[in-house]
Write an enzyme that holds these catalytic residues in place. Structure first.
Site, mmCIF file in Angstrom:
data_model
loop_
_atom_site.group_PDB
_atom_site.id
_atom_site.type_symbol
_atom_site.label_atom_id
_atom_site.label_comp_id
_atom_site.label_asym_id
_atom_site.label_seq_id
_atom_site.Cartn_x
_atom_site.Cartn_y
_atom_site.Cartn_z
ATOM 1 N N SER A 182 0.800 -1.225 0.000
ATOM 2 C CA SER A 182 0.000 0.000 0.000
ATOM 3 C C SER A 182 0.834 1.277 0.000
ATOM 4 O O SER A 182 0.344 2.319 -0.410
ATOM 5 C CB SER A 182 -0.946 0.000 1.199
ATOM 6 O OG SER A 182 -0.217 -0.144 2.394
ATOM 7 N N HIS A 210 -5.563 -3.773 -2.199
ATOM 8 C CA HIS A 210 -5.342 -2.798 -3.272
ATOM 9 C C HIS A 210 -5.318 -3.443 -4.661
ATOM 10 O O HIS A 210 -5.017 -2.766 -5.640
ATOM 11 C CB HIS A 210 -4.032 -2.029 -3.030
ATOM 12 C CG HIS A 210 -4.088 -1.170 -1.804
ATOM 13 N ND1 HIS A 210 -4.542 0.122 -1.831
ATOM 14 C CD2 HIS A 210 -3.777 -1.447 -0.512
ATOM 15 C CE1 HIS A 210 -4.495 0.629 -0.601
ATOM 16 N NE2 HIS A 210 -4.037 -0.301 0.214
ATOM 17 N N LYS A 240 -12.076 0.014 -0.842
ATOM 18 C CA LYS A 240 -11.170 0.788 -1.706
ATOM 19 C C LYS A 240 -11.775 0.848 -3.115
ATOM 20 O O LYS A 240 -12.629 1.687 -3.363
ATOM 21 C CB LYS A 240 -9.775 0.182 -1.640
ATOM 22 C CG LYS A 240 -9.246 0.213 -0.194
ATOM 23 C CD LYS A 240 -7.834 -0.207 -0.069
ATOM 24 C CE LYS A 240 -7.403 -0.422 1.380
ATOM 25 N NZ LYS A 240 -7.478 0.756 2.232
#
Ligand code: PLP
Length: 396
Positions: A182, A210, A240
């Site tokens: 990240s 991610h 996300k």
């Protein structure tokens, strides 16, 4: 009489003196390409809203309709009375999307990591963990009471050496890694880690927070490597790229059932709200219908990354929409972030303890909802402010 709160005053003062106090910017608009931060309208390069779904009309409609039908809250932890048919529908759809036998919907990505690690490992076991793994993996590994052996970042040879040294004498072993890191944007060598796990008879867990919605045409890191359905534990998040909130644990039905039974963090927390669950389902609908947003995310990423490198900024080994502008000292990162904000670009400085000391950076995240003119504006601001602070040369 000693003041029992004194240690907190001293602790917070020490953090402040080191510049490590939490100074949260306040957002007073929807999360989108532009938003209002600390009262100022700015271009947003700081959110994990990769696909722009946080403010997407289809997700908002789904959430509103779900409130009308199922109410505001789930009312209980999942295993008492808090499992709604919506949760089961989302779990079925997530498994289908990821190409796994089963999936479990947890409250957040953090809860998913804590639940999986506590369920899978105990005091007789050993966990091999990448040096740059997310805080919730570090905490989950400690909570499991297993022995934790850290291997060098993405270094498969180091991992193998540590397995040979530390696996003997333990009941079981587990390798755990972030999928996309990240703070750096690089991708774990999942194909090689999978081979190592097979060779040594270890479990493999990847946290694809991610990568979900980003890699593998949106279906995540296992698809990116052609390993769908073959990774023991795929953890992910719906907070996300999916733009909402929630965690997911996907894998073989046996593995998911086992984690569901033993994952205390998720078991003892109330089920996700109907609005959030329905919005996650709407995000899945969108991603299954078309890869247009994912394709746009990657076009924007390539355009902006090339532009920043052409200006002379150092972006490390990123391979994803996470672009770390490497600066070194925390003070420089903070000054650059402040000047960018003054010029209308919101990007956050990341310093120790989020990244190693001396490796402070500004982390930029490009999204599918940025227009070309937004990216050109950001490049022009970076060029001017970067020269002003001496981060890039005057001729860049
Ligand atoms: C690698 C990684 N794992 C897990 C999480 C936590 O996800 P969530 O926000 O859904 O709890 C994050 C979020 O910052 C993350 O970056």
């Amino acid at each position: 009489m000693a003041d029992p709160l004194q240690f907190m005053r001293e602790g917070l003062a020490a953090l402040e003196a080191m510049g490590l106090d939490l100074d949260c910017p306040v957002v007073s608009s929807a999360t989108d390409a532009h938003m209002v931060v600390n009262g100022k309208r700015v271009l947003n390069l700081a959110s994990n809203n990769y696909l722009g779904l946080a403010n997407h009309p289809e997700l908002k409609d789904a959430a509103k309709r779900a409130i009308d039908r199922w109410g505001a809250g789930a009312g209980a932890v999942r295993y008492v009375a808090g499992t709604q048919d919506l949760h089961l529908e989302l779990e079925r759809r997530l498994a289908q999307f990821k190409g796994t036998e089963a999936a479990m919907f947890a409250q957040t990505g953090v809860v998913a990591n804590l639940s999986a690690l506590v369920a899978l490992a105990g005091s007789e076991d050993v966990i091999f963990s990448d040096r740059l793994n997310h805080a919730s993996i570090i905490d989950g590994a400690q909570l499991s009471r297993a022995r934790v052996v850290v291997y060098e970042h993405c270094d498969v040879l180091d991992l193998q050496a540590r397995i040979r040294e530390h696996l003997p004498g333990h009941r079981r072993g587990l390798i755990v890694t972030d999928g996309v890191f990240s703070m750096d944007g690089d991708i774990a060598p999942l194909d090689q880690l999978h081979q190592v796990a097979v060779d040594h008879g270890l479990l493999l867990m990847v946290d694809d927070a991610h990568g979900d919605g980003v890699l593998g045409h949106g279906r995540g890191i296992a698809h990116h490597f052609g390993l769908q359905g073959r990774i023991d534990v795929e953890v992910g998040t719906l907070s996300k790229a999916f733009g909402v909130i929630g965690g997911v644990i996907a894998g073989k039905r046996l593995v998911v059932d086992y984690i569901r039974a033993g994952g205390r963090a998720s078991q003892y927390s109330t089920g996700t709200t109907p609005a959030d669950t329905a919005a996650c389902l709407a995000a899945l609908d969108l991603l299954e219908r078309s890869t247009a947003l994912v394709d746009r995310l990657w076009d924007n990423t390539r355009y902006f990354r090339n532009g920043m490198r052409a200006l002379g900024f150092q972006l490390g080994n990123t391979e994803t929409p996470i672009l770390p502008v490497l600066l070194g000292e925390a003070d420089l990162a903070k000054r650059l972030a402040r000047r960018l904000f003054e010029e209308g670009v919101f990007a956050v400085a990341q310093a120790f303890p989020l990244v190693p000391r001396g490796q402070a950076r500004i982390r930029l995240i490009v999204s599918a909802v940025h227009e070309r003119r937004d990216l050109d504006f950001a490049l022009s601001v970076f060029a001017a402010v970067g020269r002003e602070l001496g981060v890039i040369g005057a001729g860049s």
